[in-house]
Motif scaffolding. Structure first.
Motif, short mmCIF file in Angstrom:
data_model
loop_
_atom_site.label_atom_id
_atom_site.label_comp_id
_atom_site.label_asym_id
_atom_site.label_seq_id
_atom_site.Cartn_x
_atom_site.Cartn_y
_atom_site.Cartn_z
N GLU A 285 86.58 53.29 24.28
CA GLU A 285 85.72 52.11 24.40
C GLU A 285 84.27 52.44 24.10
OE1 GLU A 285 86.45 48.85 24.77
OE2 GLU A 285 88.44 49.64 24.34
N ARG A 286 83.82 53.65 24.53
CA ARG A 286 82.45 54.04 24.22
C ARG A 286 82.28 54.20 22.70
NH1 ARG A 286 82.92 53.46 28.99
NH2 ARG A 286 82.85 51.37 28.12
N GLU A 289 82.10 50.75 21.18
CA GLU A 289 80.79 50.16 21.44
C GLU A 289 79.73 50.75 20.52
OE1 GLU A 289 80.20 50.96 25.55
OE2 GLU A 289 81.71 49.53 26.24
#
Length: 302
Positions: A285-286, A289
């Motif tokens: 997810e990082r 992002e």
């Protein structure tokens, strides 16, 4: 034996007195003494010798204290590391790219941005074809991917377009069309084409084939290769012509010529970020992002 027994024991070691240790632990002195006695019974040896004004560690008590400190220190380090993994600040990430995606400047730029922002994430990079990437992601062997336009898009995976560019025709030096600014599809009739073979071929070739068929142009495919760089190398060797995303025009510039295809809006080359939402890996997810933020900044700047 419980961790609280070790913590109680070490506080008594530091204070050398049960009364002060109990006050520091916010508990009464008798329960603390009882806990230490239970620990001594479990260990089978005395940890302290009782003195009129406090306690002193026994020889085995000194040895056990060193072990207890190391154990709690290791535990705290483990908790800190696990917490950072949970936040996507540490851990590992397997990123896969197709060879053509690796040529797009966005791919190395976002990976570098992610490395800079998350230096404690170990990144493993693999360069494989789109079909293999999809299979490895479905099997949990790849965490995130950057690729062009896959033939299959399983519902379990999330495909997000992060860039798009024109396709360019690749011709050997000296080819009759090499000096043409934009080659029409009809002029490609009879040309020996080299494509990336299925199932590894990006789906964008299908758009090109359909556009040619719509104009009555029958493509003559003479070879199918595993990667686009191989196709360009074959073009340089005089084996035919091919079509690649525009960002690959930096490759083999001395041996091939790149030119636009007239009316190529129907077969552009997209670039996709692929993730698996069902997998709860904070590092993924990082990364996502980071990529989306980078793309947004690039659009605003452009």
């Amino acid at each position: 034996m419980e961790l609280r027994h070790l913590r109680y024991f070490l506080v008594v070691c530091e204070e050398r007195q049960f009364t002060r240790a109990a006050a520091r632990l916010h508990m009464q002195q008798p329960p603390l003494s009882q806990q230490i006695q239970e620990l001594e019974q479990e260990l089978g040896f005395a940890l302290f010798t009782r003195q009129p004004r406090g306690v002193e560690l026994t020889a085995p008590g000194e040895a056990f204290a060193a072990c207890a400190r190391n154990l709690l220190r290791t535990l705290e380090q483990g908790i800190t590391h696990a917490r950072r993994v949970a936040l996507g600040q540490a851990g590992k990430l397997h990123v896969a790219l197709t060879s053509s995606a690796a040529f797009h400047p966005l791919a190395p730029a976002v990976i570098r941005a992610y490395r800079d922002a998350h230096p404690d994430i170990a990144i493993e990079l693999s360069e494989i074809n789109a079909a293999e990437i999809i299979e490895m992601m479905m099997n949990g062997h790849v965490d995130v991917a950057i690729l062009r336009k896959p033939i299959e898009t399983p519902a379990e995976l999330r495909f997000e377009r992060i860039a798009q560019e024109h396709m360019l025709l690749v011709l050997p030096v000296g080819h009759r069309l090499a000096g043409t600014r934009a080659v029409s599809l009809k002029r490609l009739a009879g040309e020996p084409f080299i494509f990336v073979r299925r199932p590894g071929a990006p789906g964008m070739y299908a758009d090109f084939v359909r556009a040619c068929e719509a104009q009555g142009v029958q493509l003559r495919v003479v070879d199918e290769v595993p990667r686009m760089v191989t196709a360009i190398n074959l073009v340089a060797a005089g084996g035919g012509v091919t079509l690649v995303p525009a960002s690959m025009r930096r490759y083999q510039q001395e041996s091939v010529r790149y030119c636009r295809v007239a009316g190529d809006e129907a077969f552009r080359a997209p670039l996709h970020l692929v993730t698996k939402p069902a997998v709860r890996n904070p590092a993924v997810e990082r990364f996502r992002e980071t990529v989306l933020a980078f793309v947004e900044r690039s659009r605003e700047g452009g």
